[in-house]
Scaffold this active site. Structure first.
Site, short mmCIF file in Angstrom:
data_model
loop_
_atom_site.label_atom_id
_atom_site.label_comp_id
_atom_site.label_asym_id
_atom_site.label_seq_id
_atom_site.Cartn_x
_atom_site.Cartn_y
_atom_site.Cartn_z
N ASN A 1 0.82 -1.21 0.00
CA ASN A 1 0.00 0.00 0.00
C ASN A 1 0.86 1.27 0.00
O ASN A 1 0.34 2.37 0.10
CB ASN A 1 -0.93 0.01 1.21
N HIS B 1 -14.62 0.16 6.62
CA HIS B 1 -13.44 -0.48 7.23
C HIS B 1 -13.66 -0.80 8.71
O HIS B 1 -14.40 -0.10 9.41
CB HIS B 1 -12.26 0.49 7.09
N GLU C 1 -16.42 5.70 2.85
CA GLU C 1 -15.07 5.79 2.28
C GLU C 1 -15.19 6.33 0.86
O GLU C 1 -16.21 6.15 0.20
CB GLU C 1 -14.40 4.41 2.23
N SER D 1 -11.05 -0.36 -0.72
CA SER D 1 -9.74 -0.86 -1.15
C SER D 1 -9.72 -2.31 -1.56
O SER D 1 -8.72 -2.78 -2.09
CB SER D 1 -8.73 -0.64 -0.04
N ASP E 1 -13.66 8.69 4.91
CA ASP E 1 -12.35 8.02 4.99
C ASP E 1 -11.73 8.03 3.60
O ASP E 1 -12.24 7.40 2.68
CB ASP E 1 -12.58 6.58 5.51
N HIS F 1 -7.38 5.41 1.12
CA HIS F 1 -6.79 4.84 -0.11
C HIS F 1 -6.74 5.84 -1.26
O HIS F 1 -6.41 5.47 -2.38
CB HIS F 1 -7.54 3.57 -0.52
N LYS G 1 0.01 4.97 3.75
CA LYS G 1 -0.17 4.32 2.47
C LYS G 1 0.51 5.17 1.39
O LYS G 1 1.73 5.12 1.31
CB LYS G 1 -1.63 3.96 2.26
C1 LIG Z 1 -5.66 0.89 6.23
C2 LIG Z 1 -6.99 1.54 6.47
C3 LIG Z 1 -7.23 2.33 7.61
C4 LIG Z 1 -6.24 2.40 8.73
O1 LIG Z 1 -5.16 3.22 8.41
P1 LIG Z 1 -3.76 2.92 9.11
O2 LIG Z 1 -3.04 4.22 9.03
O3 LIG Z 1 -3.11 1.81 8.36
O4 LIG Z 1 -4.06 2.54 10.53
C5 LIG Z 1 -8.41 3.02 7.71
N1 LIG Z 1 -9.36 2.95 6.75
C6 LIG Z 1 -9.19 2.18 5.66
C7 LIG Z 1 -10.26 2.12 4.64
C8 LIG Z 1 -8.02 1.43 5.49
O5 LIG Z 1 -7.86 0.63 4.45
#
Ligand SMILES: *Cc1c(COP(=O)(O)O)cnc(C)c1O
Length: 403
Positions: free
Chosen positions: A53, A141, A184, A188, A213, A216, A247
């Site tokens: 990622n 998520h 989101e 992902s 969110d 990604h 990421k």
């Molecule tokens: C990976 C992820 C998170 C968490 O983020 P981190 O910084 O890795 O803790 C939150 N939301 C989604 C959709 C994710 O894929």
């Protein structure tokens, strides 16, 4: 109670289901991404990583690494405490300014991870807003789900990306209650986008806050890499945007951004922010250098999209079962957890290619898959090797090719 027995029986169950997770023991090669050394059974082998990622390879960018070295040498390793008790460094302050600028918001707030940002923010809002109802996309998520649970607010789940269903559920709420729509921008595992503008329309009609969110999408979409809301021209309609520094930005940490009062409120009330030590200053320095670079890195973003398209074309031509995805995420269908693990084991053992199997509960049972994430650093030759390896493994294991 025989505790040890309980643990080992449960683990045996996971192994039987083909869902037991094995972590690949890797050493990435800075300057030679996406190559890495794989440690297994006392041996070390060279592999190409196809499931990171670290979407743009920023984790090894010389400017990011240099900023981290400089901060480390200047102020040392750890932050020294929580933000309240001596854990706020100038690097934290500068990074929060940078994030607010990226999202064109009044303020932003750092957390130790994106997971913690979601859990703490939704948890706090759901607990404190009067009569709060959180309306959540079915594919959200685990970290958002954890925050909603922790808040003990009323929760309603709308069908994935179904704006009419969302509208109906919001219509069933008390008009005077506080409401949050949590979703989101880019999911992902399937790689599909949310209809962000339409969701904002519906939320606005019902007087609900929007919580988006963009984990990604940050760094990857929009003119300056602020995400899908920027790409779609609706940044100003998002009340709370949440993102990660781990990421596309290649470091670690999470954040929210929004109005000054909202951010100050979370800063003042969220347990998951208040009672944990802050990120090391060197991390904040590296993340800031990464964001500043990525903001103006249009060519990198374009190359990223081009690489995803190029891989999809090759997979289609090879009749491998590519799942439809309009984004940079390239899922390939397997549909069985045991087979999925066999595929990834064969890729690693026979071809030096690392892809992690994606199994339940990350995706629904029966939709097990590979999730490929081509970066700007995966060249044509690497793609050709990957596709040839997949064809070989598909034939070897007698898996179905696409029609
Ligand atoms: C990976 C992820 C998170 C968490 O983020 P981190 O910084 O890795 O803790 C939150 N939301 C989604 C959709 C994710 O894929």
């Amino acid at each position: 109670m025989d505790y040890e027995r309980f643990f080992s029986d449960r683990l045996a169950g996971l192994r039987n289901d083909g869902r037991y997770r094995v972590f690949a023991d890797l050493e990435r090669h800075a300057g030679d991404f996406p190559r890495a050394s794989h440690h297994a059974g006392g041996r070390v082998e060279d592999v190409t990583v196809w499931c990171s990622n670290d979407y743009l390879g920023m984790g090894q960018h010389p400017g990011v690494v240099a900023a981290m070295h400089e901060a480390l040498d200047k102020v040392g390793a750890g932050a020294g405490g929580t933000r309240n008790i001596s854990g706020t460094s100038h690097y934290h302050v500068l990074l929060e300014e940078e994030l607010a600028d990226l999202h064109r918001t009044e303020a932003s707030l750092l957390f130790t991870s994106g997971y913690v940002a979601n859990e703490a923010t939704l948890g706090t809002l759901g607990q404190t807003l009067p009569g709060c109802v959180i309306v959540s996309d079915a594919d959200n998520h685990a970290s958002m789900i954890a925050g909603i649970r922790y808040s003990r607010a009323e929760k309603k789940i709308f069908r994935h990306n179904d704006v009419e269903h969302l509208d109906r559920l919001l219509g069933e709420c008390d008009p005077d209650a506080s409401k949050i729509v949590a979703f989101e921008s880019l999911y992902s595992m399937d790689g599909d986008f949310a209809p962000v503008a339409e969701i904002c329309d519906v939320a606005e009609r019902h007087g609900a806050m929007t919580y988006l969110d963009e984990v990604h999408a940050v760094g990857l979409y929009g003119e300056r890499g602020a995400g899908v809301a920027e790409r779609d021209g609706v940044m100003d309609r998002i009340d709370i945007v949440q993102g990660t520094l781990a990421k596309a930005f290649g470091v670690v940490g999470g954040y929210i951004a929004g109005s000054a009062a909202m951010v100050d409120f979370i800063r003042s009330h969220a347990s998951g922010f208040i009672f944990t030590s802050s990120l090391p200053p060197a991390i904040a320095a590296g993340a800031r250098a990464s964001i500043r670079h990525v903001k103006s890195a249009d060519t990198l973003r374009e190359r990223h999209q081009e690489r995803a398209r190029a891989l999809k074309v090759r997979l289609r031509e090879a009749r491998l079962p590519l799942m439809p995805s309009p984004s940079h995420i390239v899922p390939v269908f397997v549909g069985d957890p045991v087979r999925c693990k066999q595929v990834t084991d064969a890729l690693m053992d026979r071809h030096g290619i690392y892809v992690q199997p994606i199994n339940y509960p990350t995706v629904p049972k029966g939709t097990e898959r590979l999730r490929l994430t081509p970066t700007p650093l995966h060249d044509d030759a690497a793609m050709d090797r990957l596709v040839a390896a997949l064809q070989d493994v598909w034939s070897q294991l007698d898996l179905k090719f696409a029609a």
